[in-house]
Design a protein around this motif. Structure first.
Motif, PDB file in Angstrom:
ATOM      1  N   ARG A  69       0.825  -1.217   0.000  1.00  0.00           N
ATOM      2  CA  ARG A  69       0.000   0.000   0.000  1.00  0.00           C
ATOM      3  C   ARG A  69       0.855   1.262   0.000  1.00  0.00           C
ATOM      4  O   ARG A  69       2.064   1.207   0.217  1.00  0.00           O
ATOM      5  CB  ARG A  69      -0.945   0.018   1.187  1.00  0.00           C
ATOM      6  CG  ARG A  69      -0.253   0.091   2.528  1.00  0.00           C
ATOM      7  CD  ARG A  69      -1.259   0.005   3.661  1.00  0.00           C
ATOM      8  NE  ARG A  69      -0.549   0.115   4.920  1.00  0.00           N
ATOM      9  CZ  ARG A  69      -0.992   0.734   5.972  1.00  0.00           C
ATOM     10  NH1 ARG A  69      -2.175   1.291   5.951  1.00  0.00           N
ATOM     11  NH2 ARG A  69      -0.291   0.795   7.076  1.00  0.00           N
ATOM     12  N   GLY A 172      -9.169   8.335  -2.209  1.00  0.00           N
ATOM     13  CA  GLY A 172      -8.265   7.305  -1.695  1.00  0.00           C
ATOM     14  C   GLY A 172      -7.022   7.903  -1.057  1.00  0.00           C
ATOM     15  O   GLY A 172      -6.525   7.400  -0.046  1.00  0.00           O
ATOM     16  N   ALA A 175      -8.171   9.422   2.290  1.00  0.00           N
ATOM     17  CA  ALA A 175      -8.381   8.346   3.268  1.00  0.00           C
ATOM     18  C   ALA A 175      -7.046   7.831   3.787  1.00  0.00           C
ATOM     19  O   ALA A 175      -6.877   7.617   4.994  1.00  0.00           O
ATOM     20  CB  ALA A 175      -9.197   7.212   2.640  1.00  0.00           C
ATOM     21  N   SER A 176      -6.091   7.651   2.892  1.00  0.00           N
ATOM     22  CA  SER A 176      -4.752   7.190   3.294  1.00  0.00           C
ATOM     23  C   SER A 176      -4.092   8.198   4.232  1.00  0.00           C
ATOM     24  O   SER A 176      -3.474   7.831   5.227  1.00  0.00           O
ATOM     25  CB  SER A 176      -3.889   6.988   2.046  1.00  0.00           C
ATOM     26  OG  SER A 176      -2.551   6.782   2.387  1.00  0.00           O
ATOM     27  N   VAL A 180      -7.733   6.039   7.377  1.00  0.00           N
ATOM     28  CA  VAL A 180      -9.051   5.403   7.465  1.00  0.00           C
ATOM     29  C   VAL A 180      -9.408   4.799   6.108  1.00  0.00           C
ATOM     30  O   VAL A 180      -8.768   5.084   5.100  1.00  0.00           O
ATOM     31  CB  VAL A 180     -10.148   6.413   7.893  1.00  0.00           C
ATOM     32  CG1 VAL A 180      -9.837   7.011   9.258  1.00  0.00           C
ATOM     33  CG2 VAL A 180     -10.337   7.515   6.854  1.00  0.00           C
ATOM     34  N   SER A 181     -10.478   4.005   6.089  1.00  0.00           N
ATOM     35  CA  SER A 181     -10.979   3.461   4.827  1.00  0.00           C
ATOM     36  C   SER A 181     -11.776   4.539   4.099  1.00  0.00           C
ATOM     37  O   SER A 181     -12.180   5.549   4.701  1.00  0.00           O
ATOM     38  CB  SER A 181     -11.883   2.255   5.091  1.00  0.00           C
ATOM     39  OG  SER A 181     -13.083   2.692   5.711  1.00  0.00           O
ATOM     40  N   GLN A 182     -12.048   4.314   2.825  1.00  0.00           N
ATOM     41  CA  GLN A 182     -12.850   5.275   2.071  1.00  0.00           C
ATOM     42  C   GLN A 182     -14.289   5.323   2.592  1.00  0.00           C
ATOM     43  O   GLN A 182     -14.932   6.367   2.543  1.00  0.00           O
ATOM     44  CB  GLN A 182     -12.807   4.962   0.579  1.00  0.00           C
ATOM     45  CG  GLN A 182     -11.461   5.330  -0.040  1.00  0.00           C
ATOM     46  CD  GLN A 182     -11.493   5.317  -1.550  1.00  0.00           C
ATOM     47  OE1 GLN A 182     -12.398   5.869  -2.165  1.00  0.00           O
ATOM     48  NE2 GLN A 182     -10.488   4.692  -2.148  1.00  0.00           N
ATOM     49  N   THR A 184     -15.156   5.000   5.777  1.00  0.00           N
ATOM     50  CA  THR A 184     -15.091   5.870   6.961  1.00  0.00           C
ATOM     51  C   THR A 184     -14.943   7.331   6.535  1.00  0.00           C
ATOM     52  O   THR A 184     -15.567   8.221   7.133  1.00  0.00           O
ATOM     53  CB  THR A 184     -13.932   5.447   7.884  1.00  0.00           C
ATOM     54  OG1 THR A 184     -14.127   4.085   8.274  1.00  0.00           O
ATOM     55  CG2 THR A 184     -13.842   6.328   9.109  1.00  0.00           C
TER      56      THR A 184
END
Length: 193
Positions: A69, A172, A175-176, A180-182, A184
């Motif tokens: 990632r 994305g 979020a990174s 958090v996730s997208q 969230t």
């Protein structure tokens, strides 16, 4: 999309510390204007980076890449500096990648030429010290925010810092940046908007 902001080279320099016109001219003489395409990577992790860039227009992302990632560390808007502090200070490979999220104009300065100016112009040496100090403070502020603020608070900070750019950054990446996730991130955005 919004109006494209273009910062002059002199304003990029003055954003860190006052410089007299002669010192600005000396720095301009070792600067090269580059017109770069979107997705250009200016600085690569695990490489010694001998150039320093000043972003005149566009938007950049600072990130770290692992095997599975990418972790976004920061975003840089016009007037900001694109630099690997490890390479700048220790002449060792940096940990970050810096890519351009949009077509951009950057000014490139070779570190060796800059360091030579530090030896001959005390105003430029003081400017360079101030630039490094402010870059370290920005890194410390990012760390403190990540440690003590919630993802929602950090998103609010991002909105405040980059109001004219936030819609131009991929979700994305945001979020990174927040860790958090997208999904969230969507909830956070719904709560703020």
């Amino acid at each position: 999309m919004g109006e494209k902001i273009v910062i002059s080279l002199a304003d990029c320099f003055q954003g860190y510390h006052f410089l007299n016109p002669d010192s600005i001219d000396r720095l301009a003489q070792i600067s090269q204007k580059l017109v770069c395409k979107r997705n250009s990577i200016l600085i690569r992790q695990d490489k010694i980076q001998k150039d320093i860039y000043f972003l005149a227009s566009g938007l950049a992302r600072v990130y770290y890449e692992t095997a599975d990632r990418q972790i976004t560390l920061d975003f840089v808007s016009p007037g900001g500096t694109l630099i690997s502090m490890n390479s700048y200070v220790h002449d060792t490979p940096g940990y970050e990648n810096i890519d351009l999220l949009e077509d951009s104009i950057v000014y490139q300065i070779d570190q060796k030429q800059l360091f030579a100016l530090y030896e001959s112009d005390i105003a430029i040496a003081n400017w360079g010290r101030k630039m490094a100090e402010l870059e370290f403070i920005k890194a410390e502020q990012r760390t403190m925010s990540k440690l003590f603020n919630t993802a929602q608070e950090r998103y609010a900070e991002l909105l405040e810092k980059y109001p004219q750019y936030i819609q131009r950054i991929k979700l994305g990446y945001i979020a990174s940046y927040l860790g958090v996730s997208q999904v969230t991130l969507s909830r956070i955005r719904a709560n703020i908007l």
